[in-house]
Design an enzyme around this catalytic site. Structure first.
Site, PDB file in Angstrom:
ATOM      1  N   LYS A  32      26.028 -10.809  58.469  1.00 25.20           N
ATOM      2  CA  LYS A  32      25.785 -10.321  57.101  1.00 25.20           C
ATOM      3  C   LYS A  32      25.005 -11.368  56.307  1.00 25.20           C
ATOM      4  CE  LYS A  32      28.898 -11.304  54.197  1.00 25.20           C
ATOM      5  NZ  LYS A  32      29.294 -12.162  53.087  1.00 25.20           N
TER       6      LYS A  32
ATOM      7  N   LYS B 225      23.627 -20.730  48.824  1.00 20.38           N
ATOM      8  CA  LYS B 225      24.550 -20.327  49.905  1.00 20.38           C
ATOM      9  C   LYS B 225      23.750 -19.801  51.116  1.00 20.38           C
ATOM     10  CE  LYS B 225      28.248 -18.928  52.116  1.00 20.38           C
ATOM     11  NZ  LYS B 225      29.338 -19.719  52.640  1.00 20.38           N
TER      12      LYS B 225
HETATM   13  P1  NAD Z   1      38.509 -10.985  53.930  1.00 15.21           P
HETATM   14  O1  NAD Z   1      38.035  -9.739  54.562  1.00 15.21           O
HETATM   15  O2  NAD Z   1      39.574 -11.796  54.579  1.00 15.21           O
HETATM   16  O3  NAD Z   1      39.007 -10.714  52.419  1.00 15.21           O
HETATM   17  C1  NAD Z   1      38.478  -9.726  51.586  1.00 15.21           C
HETATM   18  C2  NAD Z   1      39.639  -9.024  50.885  1.00 15.21           C
HETATM   19  O4  NAD Z   1      39.120  -8.078  49.951  1.00 15.21           O
HETATM   20  C3  NAD Z   1      40.546  -8.247  51.843  1.00 15.21           C
HETATM   21  O5  NAD Z   1      41.878  -8.653  51.644  1.00 15.21           O
HETATM   22  C4  NAD Z   1      40.324  -6.782  51.470  1.00 15.21           C
HETATM   23  O6  NAD Z   1      41.495  -5.997  51.596  1.00 15.21           O
HETATM   24  C5  NAD Z   1      39.918  -6.900  50.020  1.00 15.21           C
HETATM   25  N1  NAD Z   1      39.088  -5.795  49.548  1.00 15.21           N
HETATM   26  C6  NAD Z   1      37.996  -5.249  50.141  1.00 15.21           C
HETATM   27  N2  NAD Z   1      37.486  -4.283  49.360  1.00 15.21           N
HETATM   28  C7  NAD Z   1      38.265  -4.204  48.258  1.00 15.21           C
HETATM   29  C8  NAD Z   1      38.239  -3.404  47.091  1.00 15.21           C
HETATM   30  N3  NAD Z   1      37.311  -2.464  46.907  1.00 15.21           N
HETATM   31  N4  NAD Z   1      39.212  -3.602  46.156  1.00 15.21           N
HETATM   32  C9  NAD Z   1      40.156  -4.560  46.345  1.00 15.21           C
HETATM   33  N5  NAD Z   1      40.232  -5.348  47.431  1.00 15.21           N
HETATM   34  C10 NAD Z   1      39.290  -5.169  48.382  1.00 15.21           C
HETATM   35  O7  NAD Z   1      37.185 -11.872  53.716  1.00 15.21           O
HETATM   36  P2  NAD Z   1      37.090 -13.449  53.458  1.00 15.21           P
HETATM   37  O8  NAD Z   1      36.969 -14.161  54.755  1.00 15.21           O
HETATM   38  O9  NAD Z   1      38.136 -13.860  52.465  1.00 15.21           O
HETATM   39  O10 NAD Z   1      35.636 -13.529  52.772  1.00 15.21           O
HETATM   40  C11 NAD Z   1      35.390 -13.146  51.427  1.00 15.21           C
HETATM   41  C12 NAD Z   1      33.989 -13.611  51.058  1.00 15.21           C
HETATM   42  O11 NAD Z   1      33.902 -15.041  51.189  1.00 15.21           O
HETATM   43  C13 NAD Z   1      32.865 -13.032  51.949  1.00 15.21           C
HETATM   44  O12 NAD Z   1      31.751 -12.726  51.157  1.00 15.21           O
HETATM   45  C14 NAD Z   1      32.578 -14.168  52.925  1.00 15.21           C
HETATM   46  O13 NAD Z   1      31.243 -14.124  53.415  1.00 15.21           O
HETATM   47  C15 NAD Z   1      32.816 -15.381  52.042  1.00 15.21           C
HETATM   48  N6  NAD Z   1      33.177 -16.617  52.766  1.00 15.21           N
HETATM   49  C16 NAD Z   1      34.094 -16.595  53.769  1.00 15.21           C
HETATM   50  C17 NAD Z   1      34.412 -17.762  54.448  1.00 15.21           C
HETATM   51  C18 NAD Z   1      35.400 -17.776  55.598  1.00 15.21           C
HETATM   52  O14 NAD Z   1      35.450 -18.808  56.307  1.00 15.21           O
HETATM   53  N7  NAD Z   1      36.171 -16.731  55.823  1.00 15.21           N
HETATM   54  C19 NAD Z   1      33.801 -18.976  54.075  1.00 15.21           C
HETATM   55  C20 NAD Z   1      32.909 -18.990  53.014  1.00 15.21           C
HETATM   56  C21 NAD Z   1      32.595 -17.781  52.357  1.00 15.21           C
END
Ligand code: NAD
Length: 296
Positions: A236, A168
């Protein structure tokens, strides 16, 4: 069909949990903000008020959380409350070190652990066509295939625990670097009066073509930087990349430069914009005004 505890129902986790419900699994979701849990319940899943409640009866525990800090926090609770023998799949993008730690701690408690970061963005999650890079054992990868099948299109076991995160990091190196190069190409063409739209059409059909050029050239030329994938998250990921390269004693000058350009985008106040906003950095470095106010 499995009983699944799913923690982290955000941009990516929300639709992924929905696909697992649609595939017939029993999904119990927990998220820090409750609105996301209500959405899952409306889609046919169950809601939990804590990590403990979500994972207690689960055969499979899934996390999709922002950063290392949240994964460590939530996994510490998973260790305490999950059934021995449960399979833990972390879809979050974190450091290989954190994935190795979850595997080592999980093994002590009889949990089977996979790191499975994804690529494909929000659209990939919504359309269940994510690419999934998996680190762990062959047997656990086999056991997780019904989950990967429900949320993704391409999934490969790329090595032991942590290897998924290494792949990744390589993905984010290529994606960030490609955006930086396309941004410079746009500044160059626009500066000298070439038709950048037609120029990028031609480039997309030649050796310089890429999936990013295919999907994003129009929105970049229109200066539409609505996310997508935010600069903050890519920043990040570049931190993970640089730390991983340092650990490997690998020299990645292109990665270091790209990380600085992404840091500049953040410092300029563009952290919440899509990573294609690297175009704003390229323009600033050349002293150009962005042609469209929509970018601000
Ligand atoms: P996001 O912020 O939309 O979702 C994260 C969720 O986790 C939120 O709803 C938040 O409320 C919840 N959360 C945070 N801490 C928590 C805890 N302690 N207990 C319970 N819930 C908790 O983020 P995202 O865009 O869905 O990304 C998630 C992961 O996927 C990241 O590591 C990101 O780098 C990766 N990612 C994102 C994308 C993208 O396009 N958004 C693409 C590939 C990978």
């Amino acid at each position: 069909m499995s009983s699944i505890g799913f923690i982290g129902l955000g941009i990516m986790g929300g639709p992924m949990a929905g696909h697992l419900v649609a595939a017939g699994h029993q999904v119990t979701g927990y998220n820090r903000s409750p609105a996301a849990v209500e959405k899952l319940v409306a889609a046919g899943g169950s809601g939990a008020a804590s990590v403990a409640e979500a994972v207690r009866d689960a055969d499979i525990v899934i996390t999709m959380l922002p950063q290392d800090e949240q994964v460590v926090e939530v996994f510490t609770e998973v260790l305490e409350h999950a059934k021995p023998g449960a399979l833990y799949i972390d879809f979050s993008t974190v450091t290989p070190k954190t994935s190795e730690w979850t595997a080592a701690e999980g093994a002590k408690r009889g949990l089977r652990v996979l790191d499975a970061p994804v690529s494909g963005g929000e659209a990939g999650a919504v359309n269940a066509v994510l690419s999934i890079m998996v680190g762990g054992s062959e047997a656990d990868f086999e056991a997780a295939k019904p989950v990967f099948f429900a949320v993704g299109k391409t999934y490969e076991l790329v090595g032991p625990n942590g290897a998924g995160q290494v792949v990744k990091a390589a993905n984010q190196l290529i994606v960030g670097g490609t955006y930086a190069l396309i941004a410079e190409a746009i500044v160059l063409m626009e500066s000298l009066g070439a038709d950048a739209a037609k120029g990028l059409d031609v480039l997309a059909g030649g050796l310089a073509g890429s999936r990013i050029l295919e999907l994003k050239r129009k929105s970049m030329l229109e200066r539409d930087f609505r996310p997508g994938f935010r600069i903050d998250l890519h920043h990040k990921d570049m931190g993970i990349l640089l730390e991983t390269a340092r650990h490997a004693e690998a020299s990645i000058p292109m990665g270091a430069l790209t990380a600085q350009l992404i840091a500049a985008a953040r410092a300029m106040g563009h952290g919440s914009l899509d990573h294609s906003a690297l175009l704003l950095v390229a323009e600033t470095l050349s002293g150009r005004e962005t042609p469209n106010e929509a970018a601000s």
